[in-house]
Design a protein around this motif. Structure first.
Motif, PDB file in Angstrom:
ATOM      1  N   GLY A   6     -54.921 -30.482 -19.495  1.00 46.48           N
ATOM      2  CA  GLY A   6     -56.310 -30.902 -19.364  1.00 46.48           C
ATOM      3  C   GLY A   6     -56.382 -32.407 -19.187  1.00 46.48           C
ATOM      4  O   GLY A   6     -55.554 -33.144 -19.729  1.00 46.48           O
ATOM      5  N   VAL A   7     -57.354 -32.858 -18.418  1.00 48.34           N
ATOM      6  CA  VAL A   7     -57.627 -34.286 -18.266  1.00 48.34           C
ATOM      7  C   VAL A   7     -59.086 -34.510 -18.629  1.00 48.34           C
ATOM      8  O   VAL A   7     -59.977 -33.841 -18.083  1.00 48.34           O
ATOM      9  N   ILE A   8     -59.334 -35.424 -19.555  1.00 52.52           N
ATOM     10  CA  ILE A   8     -60.699 -35.755 -19.969  1.00 52.52           C
ATOM     11  C   ILE A   8     -60.960 -37.211 -19.625  1.00 52.52           C
ATOM     12  O   ILE A   8     -60.269 -38.113 -20.107  1.00 52.52           O
ATOM     13  N   ASP A   9     -61.939 -37.419 -18.761  1.00 52.31           N
ATOM     14  CA  ASP A   9     -62.308 -38.740 -18.248  1.00 52.31           C
ATOM     15  C   ASP A   9     -63.622 -39.151 -18.906  1.00 52.31           C
ATOM     16  O   ASP A   9     -64.671 -38.552 -18.646  1.00 52.31           O
ATOM     17  N   ILE A  10     -63.559 -40.165 -19.770  1.00 50.41           N
ATOM     18  CA  ILE A  10     -64.736 -40.609 -20.524  1.00 50.41           C
ATOM     19  C   ILE A  10     -65.408 -41.731 -19.748  1.00 50.41           C
ATOM     20  O   ILE A  10     -64.960 -42.882 -19.759  1.00 50.41           O
ATOM     21  N   GLY A  11     -66.473 -41.390 -19.050  1.00 51.31           N
ATOM     22  CA  GLY A  11     -67.192 -42.359 -18.242  1.00 51.31           C
ATOM     23  C   GLY A  11     -68.372 -42.961 -18.980  1.00 51.31           C
ATOM     24  O   GLY A  11     -68.717 -42.553 -20.093  1.00 51.31           O
ATOM     25  N   THR A  12     -69.018 -43.910 -18.349  1.00 48.96           N
ATOM     26  CA  THR A  12     -70.161 -44.592 -18.954  1.00 48.96           C
ATOM     27  C   THR A  12     -71.381 -43.690 -19.015  1.00 48.96           C
ATOM     28  O   THR A  12     -72.215 -43.814 -19.915  1.00 48.96           O
ATOM     29  N   ASN A  13     -71.476 -42.750 -18.071  1.00 52.26           N
ATOM     30  CA  ASN A  13     -72.603 -41.825 -18.024  1.00 52.26           C
ATOM     31  C   ASN A  13     -72.211 -40.403 -18.400  1.00 52.26           C
ATOM     32  O   ASN A  13     -72.982 -39.693 -19.046  1.00 52.26           O
ATOM     33  N   THR A  14     -71.008 -39.991 -18.010  1.00 53.11           N
ATOM     34  CA  THR A  14     -70.598 -38.595 -18.112  1.00 53.11           C
ATOM     35  C   THR A  14     -69.157 -38.478 -18.587  1.00 53.11           C
ATOM     36  O   THR A  14     -68.318 -39.302 -18.240  1.00 53.11           O
ATOM     37  N   ILE A  15     -68.884 -37.446 -19.371  1.00 51.93           N
ATOM     38  CA  ILE A  15     -67.504 -37.074 -19.686  1.00 51.93           C
ATOM     39  C   ILE A  15     -67.145 -35.890 -18.800  1.00 51.93           C
ATOM     40  O   ILE A  15     -67.849 -34.879 -18.783  1.00 51.93           O
ATOM     41  N   LYS A  16     -66.049 -36.031 -18.059  1.00 55.81           N
ATOM     42  CA  LYS A  16     -65.610 -34.968 -17.156  1.00 55.81           C
ATOM     43  C   LYS A  16     -64.263 -34.441 -17.617  1.00 55.81           C
ATOM     44  O   LYS A  16     -63.376 -35.211 -17.995  1.00 55.81           O
ATOM     45  N   CYS A  17     -64.122 -33.129 -17.570  1.00 56.68           N
ATOM     46  CA  CYS A  17     -62.903 -32.472 -18.021  1.00 56.68           C
ATOM     47  C   CYS A  17     -62.398 -31.554 -16.916  1.00 56.68           C
ATOM     48  O   CYS A  17     -63.176 -30.797 -16.329  1.00 56.68           O
ATOM     49  N   CYS A  18     -61.117 -31.649 -16.640  1.00 56.43           N
ATOM     50  CA  CYS A  18     -60.495 -30.793 -15.633  1.00 56.43           C
ATOM     51  C   CYS A  18     -59.288 -30.110 -16.264  1.00 56.43           C
ATOM     52  O   CYS A  18     -58.427 -30.776 -16.844  1.00 56.43           O
TER      53      CYS A  18
END
Length: 306
Positions: A6-18
């Motif tokens: 899994g990859v979790i990208d913690i952005g300024t607006n959204t957290i995205k998980c793949c």
């Protein structure tokens, strides 16, 4: 042997998980998840992740991490972007995530963020010939990647993102004519320092708000990344959307066919940034990519570099 990560990208607006399966040097996406958590809410003025944003994002990370484990991921890789680059209490947040997950967040520089966006996008647009500009429109910053025949020639990050622009210029709902003109003028004068007209350049847009523009163009009843990916949006169609959003309040924007509800309050800011980019490039259209940083991380993992 197939490995699931899994990859979790913690952005300024959204957290995205793949969540993806890795096999023979390639990845196949199994699940894409996102949560609009607004880590950077009021960050520009306060300099910190607010207590509410801190708790909201930590809750989302608990949920997404558990989903990765339930999906039998052997590893979960975390990255952070603009919000965690700039918040004075970012270290406290990173430590809180480690306590919950036993995973360390790798905070990407602006250049790294740009390059991972490029890598993730090129994995699905491999036949890049000539000049291409990729832009990744985030909550706190935007990344720009110029390529020639698929090779990066220049990349950089600018502190212009949808949350920052909305908070700075969208003071009323609907936005006033004066505020819109001021927003457009400042964006134009800022971005023209970095972008010059190249009419033969292909332009590819990345990011959740960019994808929302594609969803609205197709009037999708439910957002579908596979249908949005590769959508070509003309300059004229983009301007029609902007005129619509300028005339509406947030309640009305939520009713626009294809509008993801969590994007309705930032869609005008995002669409205006895209409009300025296209005008400066002198191109009549751009292509939408649903890929981004998380897919670049996956590609680098496949290459044995992580």
């Amino acid at each position: 042997m197939i490995e699931r990560i899994g990859v979790i990208d913690i952005g300024t607006n959204t957290i995205k998980c793949c969540i993806a399966d890795i096999d023979a040097g390639a990845f196949l996406v199994d699940q894409e998840l996102s949560r609009t958590t607004r880590l950077g809410e009021a960050l520009r003025h306060s300099g910190i992740i607010s207590p509410l944003a801190f708790a909201r994002n930590l809750d989302a990370i608990r949920e997404l991490h558990a989903l990765c484990l339930d999906a039998s991921c052997s590893r979960v890789l975390y990255v952070g972007t603009m919000g965690l680059r700039t918040a004075t209490n970012a270290a406290e947040f990173i430590h809180a995530v480690y306590r919950e997950t036993k995973c360390h967040i790798r905070v990407l520089s602006g250049i790294e963020e740009a390059e991972y966006s490029c890598l993730g996008t090129l994995s699905t647009f491999p036949e890049q010939v000539g000049n291409t500009l990729m832009f990744d429109l985030g909550g706190g910053s935007s990344e720009f990647i110029f390529t020639t025949d698929g090779t990066i020639s220049r990349s950089f990050s600018i502190d212009i993102g949808i949350l920052r622009v909305r908070d700075e210029y969208c003071k009323t709902d609907p936005i006033s004519k004066a505020d819109y003109e001021r927003m457009y003028s400042i964006l134009y004068n800022t971005l023209k320092q970095y972008i010059v007209s190249t009419p033969d350049r292909q332009v590819i847009g990345i990011g959740g708000t960019v994808c929302a523009l594609g969803s609205v163009e197709q009037q999708l009843p439910v957002f579908d990344a596979d249908l949005v990916h590769g959508t070509i949006l003309s300059f004229a169609a983009l301007e029609r959307q902007i005129e619509l959003y300028r005339s509406q309040d947030n309640t009305a924007r939520k009713q626009v066919p294809g509008m993801p509800l969590e994007r309705s309050d930032v869609i005008l800011a995002g669409a205006t940034i895209v409009n300025v980019i296209l005008e400066l490039c002198g191109v009549p259209r751009f292509t939408i990519s649903t890929r981004g940083v998380r897919h670049g991380i996956l590609q680098e993992y496949c290459n044995g570099l992580l």
